[in-house]
Design an enzyme around this catalytic site. Structure first.
Site, mmCIF file in Angstrom:
data_model
loop_
_atom_site.group_PDB
_atom_site.id
_atom_site.type_symbol
_atom_site.label_atom_id
_atom_site.label_comp_id
_atom_site.label_asym_id
_atom_site.label_seq_id
_atom_site.Cartn_x
_atom_site.Cartn_y
_atom_site.Cartn_z
ATOM 1 N N GLY A 1 53.171 39.229 48.161
ATOM 2 C CA GLY A 1 53.907 39.385 49.628
ATOM 3 C C GLY A 1 52.354 39.619 50.985
ATOM 4 C CB THR B 1 48.853 40.092 41.170
ATOM 5 O OG1 THR B 1 49.393 40.758 40.216
ATOM 6 C CG2 THR B 1 48.705 38.232 41.184
ATOM 7 C CB ILE B 2 48.328 42.749 36.666
ATOM 8 C CG1 ILE B 2 49.483 44.115 36.994
ATOM 9 C CG2 ILE B 2 46.727 44.233 36.800
ATOM 10 C CD1 ILE B 2 49.564 45.071 36.320
ATOM 11 C CG ASP B 3 52.687 41.410 38.628
ATOM 12 O OD1 ASP B 3 52.870 43.022 37.699
ATOM 13 O OD2 ASP B 3 53.269 42.215 39.096
ATOM 14 C CG MET C 1 53.191 47.364 35.243
ATOM 15 S SD MET C 1 52.142 48.162 35.919
ATOM 16 C CE MET C 1 52.674 50.271 36.156
HETATM 17 O O1 F6P Z 1 52.472 43.608 41.844
HETATM 18 C C1 F6P Z 1 52.149 44.758 40.571
HETATM 19 C C2 F6P Z 1 52.634 45.463 39.753
HETATM 20 O O2 F6P Z 1 51.766 46.563 38.969
HETATM 21 C C3 F6P Z 1 53.783 45.516 39.558
HETATM 22 O O3 F6P Z 1 53.323 45.204 37.482
HETATM 23 C C4 F6P Z 1 54.856 46.699 39.905
HETATM 24 O O4 F6P Z 1 56.668 46.160 39.336
HETATM 25 C C5 F6P Z 1 54.521 47.367 40.382
HETATM 26 O O5 F6P Z 1 53.160 46.414 40.529
HETATM 27 C C6 F6P Z 1 53.960 48.981 40.834
HETATM 28 O O6 F6P Z 1 53.972 49.094 42.073
HETATM 29 P P1 F6P Z 1 53.608 50.716 42.362
HETATM 30 O O7 F6P Z 1 51.552 50.440 42.469
HETATM 31 O O8 F6P Z 1 54.120 49.899 44.112
HETATM 32 O O9 F6P Z 1 54.044 51.389 42.116
#
Ligand code: F6P
Length: 340
Positions: A113, A134-136, A178
């Site tokens: 994003g 990002t952890i993703d 996640m």
């Molecule tokens: O993008 C990182 C992440 O930790 C995702 O793995 C997870 O779906 C999301 O963010 C959680 O988002 P938030 O911090 O808005 O709860």
């Protein structure tokens, strides 16, 4: 030169290492000044910033979170047409604050994003450089985003610990990690911790294949199983992936199951050594790009080498697991099931 910096989106280990990398290289190597905006794009919209000194960057390498704070503010979402009213839209405020401070560049540390927003700001004529975090691990155009290695190490350690208790009780353990819409965290931690079944959004699974795989394991006197599920496989956002698969396994196979949802522990704490180095390299590379006026790009890792790609590409799509990749193939060869 005057450089602005912000961190946006969900936090992850290594952001401070990246801020330190940008700042130290910018100040020590290139004699630039650094201005940190608070809470992602919110700070830029409200002109909330502080000049950072080199001393402030000392001692933050190993700290989790971000000294700048972060938010999920998306300035281009729902832009209201304020023409003629004298009220500025968020992107207009950002542009104004950038110009008033006479910034030469803005460094945006963030995930998908953030790179999208960064690319839109670049289109508006601002000098922007992106750093993927990002952890993703789903930012397009880079092999690794920092934060991922730390998160998958944490998840691996957790799954390691579930083996013994699963074994003692003859249970099927379901562990949810996640990853948003991507399966990288589940794939890597599942492989590293010897998961038997790994369920990720990129590989469509069948409930009956999950059951028959577990039945076969039990027939072979393997009395427990480890099932790693990516959060993104849930068909319903009000139902956790672990609960969904737990029910499927309980109802379909009659196995005793227990669910573990790792949650935010995957995002907290100190970065792994790999992430510290990667974030430092990204930061120092960003400073070098500023010095060479190479704007509108995101730093990236290709194999072992640092490179950069246009923000317009990085912000345009997500990087997902290729179901035909070597990693998935080799996992299949050692008997790991993807439920298909
Ligand atoms: O993008 C990182 C992440 O930790 C995702 O793995 C997870 O779906 C999301 O963010 C959680 O988002 P938030 O911090 O808005 O709860």
């Amino acid at each position: 030169m005057k450089v602005g910096i912000l961190s946006a989106g969900g936090d992850c280990p290594g952001i401070n290492a990246a801020i330190r990398g940008v700042g130290k290289a910018a100040m020590l190597q290139y004699g630039m000044r650094l201005f940190g905006f608070s809470s992602g794009f919110t700070g830029l919209i409200h002109n909330d910033f502080d000049e950072l000194t080199e001393n402030q960057l000392s001692g933050i390498l190993t700290e989790g979170g971000t000294i700048l704070g972060t938010s999920r503010e998306k300035p281009y979402k729902k832009i209201r047409k304020q023409n003629g009213t004298g009220v500025l839209s968020k992107p207009e405020k950002i542009k104004q604050n950038y110009q008033n401070l006479e910034l030469d560049c803005l460094v945006c540390i963030g995930g998908n994003g953030t790179q999208k927003t960064a690319s839109l700001l670049a289109e508006e004529g601002l000098n922007i450089i992106g750093i993927p975090k990002t952890i993703d691990n789903d930012v397009w155009g880079t092999d690794f985003s920092f934060g991922f290695d730390s998160a998958f190490t944490i998840a691996t350690e957790a799954i390691d610990r579930l083996h013994s208790t699963a074994n003692s009780h003859n249970r099927t353990m379901i562990i949810e990690v996640m990853g948003h819409h991507a399966g990288w965290l589940a794939l890597y931690s599942g492989l590293a911790a010897g998961g038997d079944l790994i369920l990720i959004p990129e590989i469509p699974f069948r409930e009956k294949d999950i059951i028959s795989y577990l039945v076969k394991r039990h027939a072979m006197k393997k009395n427990y199983s480890i099932v790693v599920v990516a959060e993104g496989i849930s068909p319903d956002k009000n139902l956790s992936a672990a609960k969904y698969i737990g029910e499927v396994i309980k109802k379909g196979g009659g196995f005793e199951t227990r669910n573990t949802i790792l949650g935010y522990v995957q995002r907290g704490g100190t970065p792994s050594p790999f992430d510290r180095i990667l974030a430092t390299r990204y930061g120092a590379k960003a400073a070098e790009m500023i010095a060479h006026q190479e704007f509108g790009k995101m730093v990236a890792l290709e194999g072992q080498n640092l490179t950069c790609i246009p923000l317009s590409e990085a912000g345009a799509k997500s990087r997902l697991v290729d179901p035909n990749s070597h990693l998935v193939q080799k996992a299949r060869h050692i008997g790991t099931s993807f439920g298909d």
